[in-house]
Design a protein around this motif. Sequence first.
Motif, PDB file in Angstrom:
ATOM      1  N   ASN A  11       0.849  -1.185   0.000  1.00  0.00           N
ATOM      2  CA  ASN A  11       0.000   0.000   0.000  1.00  0.00           C
ATOM      3  C   ASN A  11       0.887   1.238   0.000  1.00  0.00           C
ATOM      4  N   SER A  12       0.287   2.393  -0.166  1.00  0.00           N
ATOM      5  CA  SER A  12       1.083   3.627  -0.307  1.00  0.00           C
ATOM      6  C   SER A  12       1.911   3.928   0.941  1.00  0.00           C
ATOM      7  N   GLY A  13       1.421   3.562   2.105  1.00  0.00           N
ATOM      8  CA  GLY A  13       2.183   3.788   3.337  1.00  0.00           C
ATOM      9  C   GLY A  13       3.452   2.970   3.367  1.00  0.00           C
ATOM     10  N   ASN A  14       3.359   1.712   2.940  1.00  0.00           N
ATOM     11  CA  ASN A  14       4.546   0.854   2.903  1.00  0.00           C
ATOM     12  C   ASN A  14       5.537   1.310   1.833  1.00  0.00           C
ATOM     13  N   ALA A  16       5.968   4.422   0.824  1.00  0.00           N
ATOM     14  CA  ALA A  16       6.625   5.613   1.377  1.00  0.00           C
ATOM     15  C   ALA A  16       7.669   5.212   2.415  1.00  0.00           C
ATOM     16  N   LYS A  17       7.343   4.217   3.242  1.00  0.00           N
ATOM     17  CA  LYS A  17       8.282   3.743   4.259  1.00  0.00           C
ATOM     18  C   LYS A  17       9.539   3.164   3.599  1.00  0.00           C
ATOM     19  N   ASP A  18       9.366   2.361   2.540  1.00  0.00           N
ATOM     20  CA  ASP A  18      10.508   1.789   1.839  1.00  0.00           C
ATOM     21  C   ASP A  18      11.360   2.866   1.178  1.00  0.00           C
ATOM     22  N   ARG A  19      10.723   3.886   0.599  1.00  0.00           N
ATOM     23  CA  ARG A  19      11.475   4.988  -0.017  1.00  0.00           C
ATOM     24  C   ARG A  19      12.290   5.732   1.017  1.00  0.00           C
ATOM     25  N   LEU A  20      11.703   5.936   2.196  1.00  0.00           N
ATOM     26  CA  LEU A  20      12.417   6.613   3.275  1.00  0.00           C
ATOM     27  C   LEU A  20      13.611   5.777   3.729  1.00  0.00           C
ATOM     28  N   LYS A  21      13.427   4.457   3.831  1.00  0.00           N
ATOM     29  CA  LYS A  21      14.544   3.578   4.190  1.00  0.00           C
ATOM     30  C   LYS A  21      15.679   3.705   3.187  1.00  0.00           C
ATOM     31  N   LEU A  22      15.337   3.681   1.881  1.00  0.00           N
ATOM     32  CA  LEU A  22      16.356   3.792   0.844  1.00  0.00           C
ATOM     33  C   LEU A  22      17.078   5.128   0.925  1.00  0.00           C
ATOM     34  N   LEU A  23      16.322   6.189   1.189  1.00  0.00           N
ATOM     35  CA  LEU A  23      16.918   7.514   1.329  1.00  0.00           C
ATOM     36  C   LEU A  23      17.887   7.552   2.509  1.00  0.00           C
ATOM     37  N   LEU A  24      17.477   6.954   3.635  1.00  0.00           N
ATOM     38  CA  LEU A  24      18.339   6.944   4.813  1.00  0.00           C
ATOM     39  C   LEU A  24      19.595   6.105   4.577  1.00  0.00           C
ATOM     40  N   VAL A  25      19.450   4.966   3.904  1.00  0.00           N
ATOM     41  CA  VAL A  25      20.612   4.126   3.606  1.00  0.00           C
ATOM     42  C   VAL A  25      21.560   4.870   2.680  1.00  0.00           C
ATOM     43  N   SER A  26      21.026   5.532   1.654  1.00  0.00           N
ATOM     44  CA  SER A  26      21.862   6.308   0.734  1.00  0.00           C
ATOM     45  C   SER A  26      22.587   7.413   1.475  1.00  0.00           C
ATOM     46  N   ASP A  27      21.885   8.052   2.393  1.00  0.00           N
ATOM     47  CA  ASP A  27      22.492   9.127   3.170  1.00  0.00           C
ATOM     48  C   ASP A  27      23.610   8.581   4.059  1.00  0.00           C
ATOM     49  N   ARG A  28      23.359   7.441   4.707  1.00  0.00           N
ATOM     50  CA  ARG A  28      24.387   6.832   5.560  1.00  0.00           C
ATOM     51  C   ARG A  28      25.594   6.403   4.743  1.00  0.00           C
TER      52      ARG A  28
END
Length: 93
Positions: A11-14, A16-28
């Motif tokens: 669903n859209s919430g999941n 968005a959550k996965d995109r945020l995880k990818l963004l955080l991993v890329s940032d780290r």
Amino acid sequence: MGLMDLFKKKNSGNVAKDRLKLLLVSDRANCSPEMMEMIKNDIIQVISKYMDIDADALDVKITETESDANNGTVPALFANIPIKDMKHQPKDN
């Protein structure tokens, strides 16, 4: 996020959550969007020597994977490269 997670309907919430995880991993991993674009362009250039690919559909991202040393997760480069056809190399005489 495991391999099977990629095939589950989300669903859209999941999503968005996965995109945020990818963004955080890329940032780290200290990898800017500009750096990701340079990596993507380099991959296209190299792979295109050996095969015809759909460069517009190429997807490159940084995800997390378990380390071989069993000390948690580490950043990993994930590339989904649609192959149209293999290029045939001329035979050497």
